[in-house]
Design a protein around this motif. Structure first.
Motif, mmCIF file in Angstrom:
data_model
loop_
_atom_site.group_PDB
_atom_site.id
_atom_site.type_symbol
_atom_site.label_atom_id
_atom_site.label_comp_id
_atom_site.label_asym_id
_atom_site.label_seq_id
_atom_site.Cartn_x
_atom_site.Cartn_y
_atom_site.Cartn_z
ATOM 1 N N PHE A 129 0.835 -1.205 0.000
ATOM 2 C CA PHE A 129 0.000 0.000 0.000
ATOM 3 C C PHE A 129 0.870 1.256 0.000
ATOM 4 O O PHE A 129 0.597 2.213 -0.730
ATOM 5 C CB PHE A 129 -0.926 -0.016 1.224
ATOM 6 N N GLU A 130 1.943 1.253 0.808
ATOM 7 C CA GLU A 130 2.849 2.401 0.848
ATOM 8 C C GLU A 130 3.530 2.618 -0.499
ATOM 9 O O GLU A 130 3.786 3.759 -0.887
ATOM 10 C CB GLU A 130 3.912 2.204 1.928
ATOM 11 N N ASN A 131 3.846 1.541 -1.209
ATOM 12 C CA ASN A 131 4.475 1.671 -2.529
ATOM 13 C C ASN A 131 3.502 2.173 -3.583
ATOM 14 O O ASN A 131 3.880 2.907 -4.493
ATOM 15 C CB ASN A 131 5.070 0.333 -2.971
ATOM 16 N N ILE A 132 2.248 1.776 -3.481
ATOM 17 C CA ILE A 132 1.232 2.144 -4.464
ATOM 18 C C ILE A 132 0.717 3.560 -4.236
ATOM 19 O O ILE A 132 0.410 4.276 -5.183
ATOM 20 C CB ILE A 132 0.062 1.134 -4.395
ATOM 21 N N LEU A 133 0.643 3.983 -2.991
ATOM 22 C CA LEU A 133 0.008 5.251 -2.637
ATOM 23 C C LEU A 133 0.570 6.456 -3.390
ATOM 24 O O LEU A 133 -0.223 7.260 -3.898
ATOM 25 C CB LEU A 133 0.081 5.461 -1.123
ATOM 26 N N PRO A 134 1.888 6.648 -3.506
ATOM 27 C CA PRO A 134 2.370 7.833 -4.228
ATOM 28 C C PRO A 134 1.906 7.892 -5.685
ATOM 29 O O PRO A 134 1.491 8.953 -6.162
ATOM 30 C CB PRO A 134 3.898 7.710 -4.151
ATOM 31 N N GLN A 135 1.945 6.758 -6.380
ATOM 32 C CA GLN A 135 1.473 6.731 -7.766
ATOM 33 C C GLN A 135 -0.011 7.046 -7.827
ATOM 34 O O GLN A 135 -0.466 7.831 -8.656
ATOM 35 C CB GLN A 135 1.713 5.360 -8.386
ATOM 36 N N PHE A 136 -0.765 6.416 -6.952
ATOM 37 C CA PHE A 136 -2.211 6.594 -6.948
ATOM 38 C C PHE A 136 -2.570 8.046 -6.657
ATOM 39 O O PHE A 136 -3.386 8.645 -7.354
ATOM 40 C CB PHE A 136 -2.834 5.653 -5.905
ATOM 41 N N LEU A 137 -1.954 8.628 -5.637
ATOM 42 C CA LEU A 137 -2.232 10.022 -5.298
ATOM 43 C C LEU A 137 -1.814 10.966 -6.415
ATOM 44 O O LEU A 137 -2.516 11.937 -6.708
ATOM 45 C CB LEU A 137 -1.538 10.399 -3.986
ATOM 46 N N GLY A 138 -0.674 10.679 -7.044
ATOM 47 C CA GLY A 138 -0.221 11.515 -8.145
ATOM 48 C C GLY A 138 -1.217 11.559 -9.288
ATOM 49 O O GLY A 138 -1.551 12.635 -9.799
ATOM 50 N N ILE A 139 -1.696 10.399 -9.680
ATOM 51 C CA ILE A 139 -2.677 10.342 -10.774
ATOM 52 C C ILE A 139 -3.991 11.000 -10.359
ATOM 53 O O ILE A 139 -4.586 11.750 -11.141
ATOM 54 C CB ILE A 139 -2.915 8.885 -11.222
ATOM 55 N N ILE A 140 -4.434 10.763 -9.137
ATOM 56 C CA ILE A 140 -5.687 11.369 -8.664
ATOM 57 C C ILE A 140 -5.562 12.889 -8.646
ATOM 58 O O ILE A 140 -6.497 13.608 -9.029
ATOM 59 C CB ILE A 140 -6.065 10.819 -7.268
ATOM 60 N N ILE A 141 -4.398 13.403 -8.247
ATOM 61 C CA ILE A 141 -4.188 14.849 -8.238
ATOM 62 C C ILE A 141 -4.213 15.406 -9.656
ATOM 63 O O ILE A 141 -4.859 16.420 -9.927
ATOM 64 C CB ILE A 141 -2.870 15.207 -7.506
ATOM 65 N N VAL A 142 -3.525 14.725 -10.577
ATOM 66 C CA VAL A 142 -3.515 15.180 -11.966
ATOM 67 C C VAL A 142 -4.923 15.157 -12.550
ATOM 68 O O VAL A 142 -5.366 16.121 -13.196
ATOM 69 C CB VAL A 142 -2.553 14.314 -12.822
ATOM 70 N N VAL A 143 -5.651 14.070 -12.321
ATOM 71 C CA VAL A 143 -7.024 13.979 -12.829
ATOM 72 C C VAL A 143 -7.901 15.044 -12.168
ATOM 73 O O VAL A 143 -8.719 15.696 -12.834
ATOM 74 C CB VAL A 143 -7.606 12.561 -12.604
ATOM 75 N N GLY A 144 -7.720 15.248 -10.868
ATOM 76 C CA GLY A 144 -8.486 16.290 -10.170
ATOM 77 C C GLY A 144 -8.217 17.662 -10.745
ATOM 78 O O GLY A 144 -9.154 18.465 -10.938
ATOM 79 N N LEU A 145 -6.952 17.969 -11.026
ATOM 80 C CA LEU A 145 -6.621 19.262 -11.640
ATOM 81 C C LEU A 145 -7.243 19.394 -13.023
ATOM 82 O O LEU A 145 -7.791 20.443 -13.376
ATOM 83 C CB LEU A 145 -5.103 19.431 -11.719
ATOM 84 N N LEU A 146 -7.144 18.315 -13.813
ATOM 85 C CA LEU A 146 -7.758 18.348 -15.140
ATOM 86 C C LEU A 146 -9.270 18.544 -15.057
ATOM 87 O O LEU A 146 -9.853 19.287 -15.844
ATOM 88 C CB LEU A 146 -7.433 17.073 -15.913
ATOM 89 N N LEU A 147 -9.897 17.868 -14.092
ATOM 90 C CA LEU A 147 -11.347 18.003 -13.946
ATOM 91 C C LEU A 147 -11.732 19.397 -13.460
ATOM 92 O O LEU A 147 -12.822 19.875 -13.754
ATOM 93 C CB LEU A 147 -11.895 16.936 -12.994
ATOM 94 N N SER A 148 -10.847 20.050 -12.714
ATOM 95 C CA SER A 148 -11.156 21.412 -12.271
ATOM 96 C C SER A 148 -10.952 22.420 -13.397
ATOM 97 O O SER A 148 -11.629 23.434 -13.464
ATOM 98 C CB SER A 148 -10.302 21.798 -11.056
ATOM 99 N N ILE A 149 -10.003 22.120 -14.305
ATOM 100 C CA ILE A 149 -9.760 23.006 -15.441
ATOM 101 C C ILE A 149 -10.797 22.762 -16.541
ATOM 102 O O ILE A 149 -11.370 23.695 -17.090
ATOM 103 C CB ILE A 149 -8.337 22.802 -15.994
ATOM 104 N N LEU A 150 -11.009 21.486 -16.841
ATOM 105 C CA LEU A 150 -11.973 21.114 -17.879
ATOM 106 C C LEU A 150 -13.311 20.804 -17.224
ATOM 107 O O LEU A 150 -13.423 19.862 -16.464
ATOM 108 C CB LEU A 150 -11.493 19.879 -18.642
ATOM 109 N N ASN A 151 -14.299 21.583 -17.524
ATOM 110 C CA ASN A 151 -15.618 21.314 -16.946
ATOM 111 C C ASN A 151 -16.262 20.118 -17.652
ATOM 112 O O ASN A 151 -15.820 19.697 -18.714
ATOM 113 C CB ASN A 151 -16.499 22.560 -17.001
#
Length: 158
Positions: free
Chosen positions: A36-58
Motif C-alpha cells: 500500500f505504501e508503494n502504491i500510494l504515491p502513484q495513486f495520489l499523483g494520478i488522482i491529483i492530476v485527474v483532479g486538476l484536469l477536472l477542475s480546469i476542464l468542466n
C-alpha cells in the motif's frame, strides 16, 4: 450495502486467518501495508492530476471531447492517449470512473482502458529487446486495433 457486505466478508476472513495462524496473518498484513505504501504515491499523483484536469476542464468540455456524442473521434483520442500513457491498472480504472462521472462516454473509456492495458508505446523499447522489433510492433498494432473492437462491443452492449 454491497460495500458493507464486502468489508464484513474481508474482515471475517481476516479474523479466521488470525485465529488459524497469528504469525502468518501479521506477516501478511505487514506485506500488505508495504505494498500500500508503494502504491500510494502513484495513486495520489494520478488522482491529483485527474483532479486538476477536472477542475480546469468542466464536464461540458469532457463530454464534447470524450463524451458519447464525440463518437469515433473521441474513441480515437481516448485510444491514442491510453496507448501513450503508462499507468497501473489500480489507477486506470478509478481514473476512467472519474471521467465517466464527469461526462466521458462508455465507448471512449473502454477504448482508453483497453489501449492503456494492452498497448505499450512507452515500454516498446524494452519489449523490443526481449521480443524483437517485428513482434513488438505487431503486438502493439493488433492490441491498438483490438481496443477499437472493445469500444464497439461496449457501445453495442450497453
Amino acid at each position: 450495502m454491497a460495500n458493507l457486505i464486502l468489508y464484513a466478508t474481508a474482515f471475517g476472513f481476516l479474523g479466521v486467518s488470525y485465529v488459524k495462524d497469528r504469525k502468518k496473518t501479521k506477516m501478511a498484513l505487514k506485506k500488505a501495508w508495504k505494498a500500500f505504501e508503494n502504491i500510494l504515491p502513484q495513486f495520489l499523483g494520478i488522482i491529483i492530476v485527474v483532479g486538476l484536469l477536472l477542475s480546469i476542464l468542466n464536464p461540458e468540455v469532457i463530454a464534447r471531447i470524450l463524451g458519447g456524442q464525440s463518437g469515433w473521434f473521441g474513441v480515437v483520442i481516448s485510444s491514442v492517449v491510453g496507448a501513450i500513457t503508462l499507468m497501473p491498472p489500480f489507477v486506470a480504472f478509478p481514473t476512467a470512473a472519474l471521467l465517466l462521472e464527469n461526462g466521458a462516454g462508455l465507448m471512449q473509456m473502454a477504448a482508453f482502458v483497453s489501449s492503456l492495458m494492452m498497448v505499450g508505446v512507452v515500454t516498446a523499447p524494452i519489449e523490443m529487446q526481449y521480443l524483437g522489433k517485428k513482434l513488438t510492433l505487431w503486438r502493439n498494432v493488433l492490441a491498438f486495433i483490438f481496443s477499437f473492437l472493445v469500444a464497439y462491443v461496449m457501445g453495442r452492449v450497453v
